[in-house]
Design a protein around this motif. Structure first.
Motif, short mmCIF file in Angstrom:
data_model
loop_
_atom_site.label_atom_id
_atom_site.label_comp_id
_atom_site.label_asym_id
_atom_site.label_seq_id
_atom_site.Cartn_x
_atom_site.Cartn_y
_atom_site.Cartn_z
N ILE A 86 2.02 18.06 -2.02
CA ILE A 86 1.98 16.98 -3.00
C ILE A 86 2.20 15.66 -2.27
CG2 ILE A 86 2.84 18.42 -4.89
CD1 ILE A 86 5.57 17.00 -4.50
N GLN A 87 1.90 14.57 -2.95
CA GLN A 87 2.17 13.25 -2.39
C GLN A 87 3.57 12.79 -2.81
OE1 GLN A 87 -0.83 10.18 -2.16
NE2 GLN A 87 -2.30 11.45 -3.25
N HIS A 88 4.36 12.41 -1.83
CA HIS A 88 5.66 11.83 -2.13
C HIS A 88 5.66 10.39 -1.62
CE1 HIS A 88 9.90 10.74 -1.14
NE2 HIS A 88 10.08 11.22 -2.34
N ILE A 89 5.87 9.45 -2.52
CA ILE A 89 5.82 8.03 -2.17
C ILE A 89 7.25 7.50 -2.05
CG2 ILE A 89 4.99 5.75 -2.85
CD1 ILE A 89 2.88 7.24 -4.57
N ALA A 90 7.62 7.08 -0.85
CA ALA A 90 8.97 6.58 -0.60
C ALA A 90 9.10 5.15 -1.12
CB ALA A 90 9.27 6.62 0.90
N PRO A 91 10.29 4.73 -1.48
CA PRO A 91 10.49 3.34 -1.91
C PRO A 91 10.27 2.39 -0.73
CG PRO A 91 12.59 4.49 -1.71
CD PRO A 91 11.53 5.52 -1.57
N ALA A 92 9.90 1.17 -1.04
CA ALA A 92 9.64 0.17 0.00
C ALA A 92 10.95 -0.33 0.58
CB ALA A 92 8.84 -0.99 -0.57
N THR A 93 11.00 -0.41 1.90
CA THR A 93 12.17 -0.97 2.59
C THR A 93 11.68 -1.94 3.66
OG1 THR A 93 12.18 0.89 4.15
CG2 THR A 93 13.59 1.08 2.21
N ALA A 94 12.56 -2.83 4.07
CA ALA A 94 12.20 -3.81 5.11
C ALA A 94 11.99 -3.10 6.44
CB ALA A 94 13.31 -4.85 5.23
N LEU A 95 10.99 -3.54 7.16
CA LEU A 95 10.65 -2.94 8.45
C LEU A 95 11.50 -3.55 9.56
CD1 LEU A 95 8.61 -1.24 10.25
CD2 LEU A 95 7.32 -3.38 10.44
N ASN A 96 11.99 -2.69 10.44
CA ASN A 96 12.68 -3.15 11.64
C ASN A 96 11.75 -2.89 12.82
OD1 ASN A 96 14.54 -3.99 13.53
ND2 ASN A 96 15.73 -2.09 13.49
N LEU A 97 11.08 -3.92 13.30
CA LEU A 97 10.05 -3.77 14.32
C LEU A 97 10.69 -3.63 15.70
CD1 LEU A 97 7.02 -3.86 15.08
CD2 LEU A 97 7.24 -6.35 15.25
N PRO A 98 10.53 -2.47 16.36
CA PRO A 98 11.09 -2.32 17.71
C PRO A 98 10.30 -3.16 18.72
CG PRO A 98 9.84 -0.36 17.08
CD PRO A 98 9.90 -1.24 15.88
N ILE A 99 11.04 -3.83 19.61
CA ILE A 99 10.42 -4.70 20.61
C ILE A 99 10.84 -4.25 22.01
CG2 ILE A 99 10.16 -7.08 21.42
CD1 ILE A 99 10.96 -8.03 18.64
N HIS A 100 9.88 -4.06 22.89
CA HIS A 100 10.14 -3.69 24.28
C HIS A 100 9.77 -4.87 25.17
CE1 HIS A 100 10.81 0.67 23.52
NE2 HIS A 100 10.03 0.42 22.48
N PRO A 118 8.05 8.84 8.87
CA PRO A 118 6.92 8.07 8.32
C PRO A 118 5.64 8.32 9.11
CG PRO A 118 8.33 6.66 9.65
CD PRO A 118 9.03 7.98 9.56
N LEU A 119 4.52 8.13 8.45
CA LEU A 119 3.22 8.42 9.06
C LEU A 119 2.55 7.16 9.59
CD1 LEU A 119 1.91 11.11 6.54
CD2 LEU A 119 3.30 11.38 8.60
N VAL A 120 3.30 6.08 9.64
CA VAL A 120 2.83 4.84 10.29
C VAL A 120 4.00 4.30 11.10
CG1 VAL A 120 3.40 3.48 8.24
CG2 VAL A 120 1.86 2.54 9.96
N GLN A 121 3.71 3.92 12.34
CA GLN A 121 4.75 3.43 13.25
C GLN A 121 4.22 2.20 14.00
OE1 GLN A 121 5.68 6.73 15.83
NE2 GLN A 121 6.26 8.07 14.14
N PHE A 122 5.10 1.22 14.19
CA PHE A 122 4.75 0.00 14.91
C PHE A 122 5.69 -0.19 16.10
CE2 PHE A 122 3.80 -0.81 10.39
CZ PHE A 122 2.44 -1.05 10.48
N THR A 123 5.15 -0.70 17.20
CA THR A 123 5.94 -1.05 18.38
C THR A 123 5.36 -2.33 18.97
OG1 THR A 123 6.29 1.31 18.87
CG2 THR A 123 6.81 -0.27 20.61
N HIS A 156 0.84 -1.20 0.00
CA HIS A 156 0.00 0.00 0.00
C HIS A 156 0.88 1.26 0.00
CE1 HIS A 156 -3.73 -2.23 0.65
NE2 HIS A 156 -3.06 -2.98 1.51
N GLU A 157 0.96 1.92 -1.13
CA GLU A 157 1.80 3.11 -1.26
C GLU A 157 1.43 4.18 -0.25
OE1 GLU A 157 2.85 3.01 -6.06
OE2 GLU A 157 1.41 4.45 -5.27
N VAL A 158 0.15 4.28 0.09
CA VAL A 158 -0.27 5.35 0.99
C VAL A 158 0.43 5.24 2.35
CG1 VAL A 158 -2.27 4.15 1.98
CG2 VAL A 158 -2.32 6.64 1.75
N LEU A 159 0.83 4.03 2.74
CA LEU A 159 1.54 3.86 4.00
C LEU A 159 2.99 4.32 3.91
CD1 LEU A 159 0.18 0.34 5.07
CD2 LEU A 159 -0.67 2.60 5.72
#
Length: 267
Positions: free
Chosen positions: A141-155, A187-192, A126-129
């Motif tokens: 304007i919309q700027h779509i970044a290239p896809a990269t692997a996610l590094n999920l932070p773990i606490h 980025p406008l989406v973040q995971f923890t 999903h490009e919007v992410l």
């Protein structure tokens, strides 16, 4: 008193169909359905009925126009909904009003690698992410970044008591939710990921409303479930390719919602 739209719905329930023919209004009804009272009400509302039917016809035509994929090398416009949110954010850059933070409880033996792969695939899919909203000459304007692997932070919260874990989660949620996004940088989406025990986790998902809504969030969770189920078994991505992306819809919307169509909507 019924609105004109409600009145048209009432007529349809009586199998009375109204059609426009130029500037004329034609009526087709079963025998006996069109009473003198209804005839009088139709005549009274004729102008409003014609206007509503014309708008409905225009909307139907627009819905039949297929959305085409557009080149990504130009200045991609925002949808009108996105531009509203972007504008409001400019009025208060430190605002967290449109931050969304979800806490998803995960019970059982979690395959962290597969979860990381699933989230990475969703962001790639999903490009919007991967989209941010920088300004060019004062216009976003919309700027779509290239896809990269996610590094999920773990606490790791396993050494805390249940009460301490709850307090820590609440503190983290409050802190994350209050931190404003920079729409131009992202980025406008973040995971923890929070680990509570060997078989208990909480996944925190933070997004800005400019890249999601309630409907798209349900799609996100549904696709995450399917991807995780596949990746934990070593299977390939089970989701079909997407023919278009949100940026294509935004471009289509800007092309359609102009001229007379836009004027009617503004009125």
């Amino acid at each position: 008193m019924k609105s004109t739209f409600e009145f048209i719905c009432q007529l349809k329930n009586l199998s009375i169909n109204l059609k426009i023919d130029g500037d004329r209004l034609r009526c087709h009804a079963p025998e006996g359905a069109l009473t003198p009272t209804l005839r009088q009400e139709i005549a009274k509302r004729k102008t409003e009925i014609i206007s509503l039917l014309q708008e409905a016809k225009q909307l139907k035509v627009s819905e039949q126009l297929s959305i085409q994929r557009v080149p990504r090398d130009g200045k991609l416009p925002l949808s009108f909904a996105q531009q509203r949110l972007w504008f409001v954010q400019q009025l208060s850059l430190e605002s967290d009003s449109y931050n969304m933070l979800e806490a998803l409880r995960l019970d059982g033996s979690l395959n962290v690698v597969a979860l990381e792969q699933s989230l990475s695939e969703l962001i790639r899919r999903h490009e919007v992410l991967r989209t941010t909203f920088p300004s060019v000459d004062g216009n976003p304007i919309q700027h779509i970044a290239p896809a990269t692997a996610l590094n999920l932070p773990i606490h790791d919260l396993q050494e805390l008591s249940a009460k301490e874990q709850t307090a820590q989660i609440q503190q983290m949620v409050k802190s994350l939710a209050s931190q404003p996004f920079d729409l131009a940088v992202g980025p406008l989406v973040q995971f923890t990921l929070l680990q509570l025990s060997q078989n208990e986790y909480v996944l925190l998902l933070k997004m800005h409303h400019i890249i999601y809504d309630g409907w798209s969030l349900s799609i996100f969770y549904r696709e995450l479930s399917r991807l995780y189920a596949a990746f934990t078994q070593g299977l390939p991505n089970p989701l079909p390719p997407l023919p278009i992306q949100y940026a294509d819809f935004a471009f289509w919307q800007r092309q359609w919602l102009t001229g007379e169509v836009l004027e009617r909507q503004l009125k």
